[in-house]
Design an enzyme around this catalytic site. Structure first.
Site, PDB file in Angstrom:
ATOM      1  N   ASP A   1      37.585  34.053  48.019  1.00 19.44           N
ATOM      2  CA  ASP A   1      37.833  32.987  47.041  1.00 19.44           C
ATOM      3  C   ASP A   1      38.254  31.715  47.783  1.00 19.44           C
ATOM      4  O   ASP A   1      39.265  31.706  48.495  1.00 19.44           O
ATOM      5  CB  ASP A   1      38.947  33.453  46.096  1.00 19.44           C
ATOM      6  CG  ASP A   1      39.135  32.571  44.887  1.00 19.44           C
ATOM      7  OD1 ASP A   1      38.973  31.334  45.008  1.00 19.44           O
ATOM      8  OD2 ASP A   1      39.463  33.107  43.822  1.00 19.44           O
TER       9      ASP A   1
ATOM     10  N   SER B   1      42.147  32.814  36.696  1.00 16.82           N
ATOM     11  CA  SER B   1      42.513  31.546  37.325  1.00 16.82           C
ATOM     12  C   SER B   1      43.592  30.837  36.504  1.00 16.82           C
ATOM     13  O   SER B   1      44.691  31.370  36.350  1.00 16.82           O
ATOM     14  CB  SER B   1      41.264  30.688  37.518  1.00 16.82           C
ATOM     15  OG  SER B   1      41.504  29.599  38.379  1.00 16.82           O
TER      16      SER B   1
ATOM     17  N   HIS C   1      35.457  33.422  43.489  1.00 11.75           N
ATOM     18  CA  HIS C   1      36.205  33.042  42.285  1.00 11.75           C
ATOM     19  C   HIS C   1      35.355  33.092  41.018  1.00 11.75           C
ATOM     20  O   HIS C   1      35.839  32.780  39.946  1.00 11.75           O
ATOM     21  CB  HIS C   1      36.741  31.618  42.480  1.00 11.75           C
ATOM     22  CG  HIS C   1      37.885  31.252  41.584  1.00 11.75           C
ATOM     23  ND1 HIS C   1      39.124  31.842  41.679  1.00 11.75           N
ATOM     24  CD2 HIS C   1      37.990  30.340  40.573  1.00 11.75           C
ATOM     25  CE1 HIS C   1      39.945  31.312  40.782  1.00 11.75           C
ATOM     26  NE2 HIS C   1      39.277  30.412  40.098  1.00 11.75           N
TER      27      HIS C   1
END
EC number: 3.1.2.12
Length: 282
Positions: free
Chosen positions: A227, A151, A260
């Site tokens: 995600d 991320s 995620h």
């Protein structure tokens, strides 16, 4: 510079340590995790850096990333720094938001007040921490380095590597923020840390760096199709398009059903470590 040992644990035929030191770069104490596989005396092992995402510390990947067995199998040292400076006097988001300030350093060197004094994660990750590892870990072979992250940390891994292409033999990312100059998380962080001049932001945008001519030896990206941040924040398609325009070698894999979280990261971590290890051989 004194390195304080906070903990060590045996795991998968290696030593998982957590360490703290006083950083001249951030002006704070900084903590990082490092796993060193067992090795013969005098042996040198490649180093894989892992940069974590928003809200995280070194502990998230250490506790949930499931990297140690693969690192022990392939003989790879794994280093995971924190995501921001912390401590008394370090400013945080005035509204207490989780996507900026503490835990959200975005791997930049801030130029705007009140962030410029402490928020210097680019220099910490690129210069100070590698120098510390070189001094304190005799087994670390910094002629063989790879970098990965998740991320915000995927953004960090990509941009650090694109700015210093001769340093890393291998680069990968899990669900990276691929174009932070074009998403809300990135626009908020970069405008506050760097000011209104969007041209200054481009050094921290993987797509912009690739479009400007920066290249990597190779790239592996995994992104979960489920995600919730994919469309608005991560923009994986922009990275694929930038690599396509530039002829940048890249494997970008969309993984059906994955989100995620560290359930996603841990699923593909061993594959990433094996991929790095192949490129970090003597």
């Amino acid at each position: 510079m004194t390195l304080e040992i906070l903990s060590t644990n045996r795991s998968h035929g290696g030593t998982q340590g957590v360490y703290r030191h006083r950083s001249d770069t951030t002006g704070t104490a900084m903590t990082f995790a490092m796993f060193v596989p067992d090795h013969e005396a005098g042996a040198k092992l490649p180093v894989l850096w892992y940069l974590s995402g928003l809200t995280c510390t070194h502990a998230n990947v250490m506790e949930k990333g499931e990297y140690r067995a693969a690192c022990a199998e392939h003989g790879v040292i794994f280093v995971a720094p924190d995501t921001s400076p912390r401590g008394e006097g370090v400013p945080d988001d005035p509204d207490g938001a989780w996507d900026f300030g503490l835990g959200a350093g975005f791997y930049v060197d801030a130029t705007e007040e009140p962030w410029a004094r402490h928020y210097r994660m680019r220099s910490y990750v690129e210069d100070e921490l590698p120098s510390l590892i070189l001094r304190e870990c005799p087994a670390a072979d910094l002629a063989r380095q790879g970098i990965t992250g998740h991320s915000m940390g995927g953004h960090g891994a990509l941009t650090v590597a694109l700015r210093t292409p001769d340093r890393f033999r291998s680069v990968s990312a899990f669900a990276p923020i691929a174009a932070p100059t074009q998403c809300p998380w990135g626009e908020k962080a970069l405008s506050a840390y760097l000011g209104a001049d969007r041209e200054a932001w481009s050094a921290y945008d993987a797509c912009a760096l690739i479009d400007a001519g920066a290249r990597l030896p190779d790239l592996l990206v995994d992104q979960g199709e489920a995600d919730i941040f994919l469309g608005e924040q991560l923009k994986t398609e922009l990275l694929a398009e930038a690599c396509g325009r530039a002829g940048q070698k890249a494997t970008i894999r969309m993984q059906p059903g994955y989100d995620h979280s560290y359930f996603f990261i841990s699923t593909f971590m061993a594959e990433h470590i094996a991929w790095h290890a192949e490129r970090l051989k003597d």
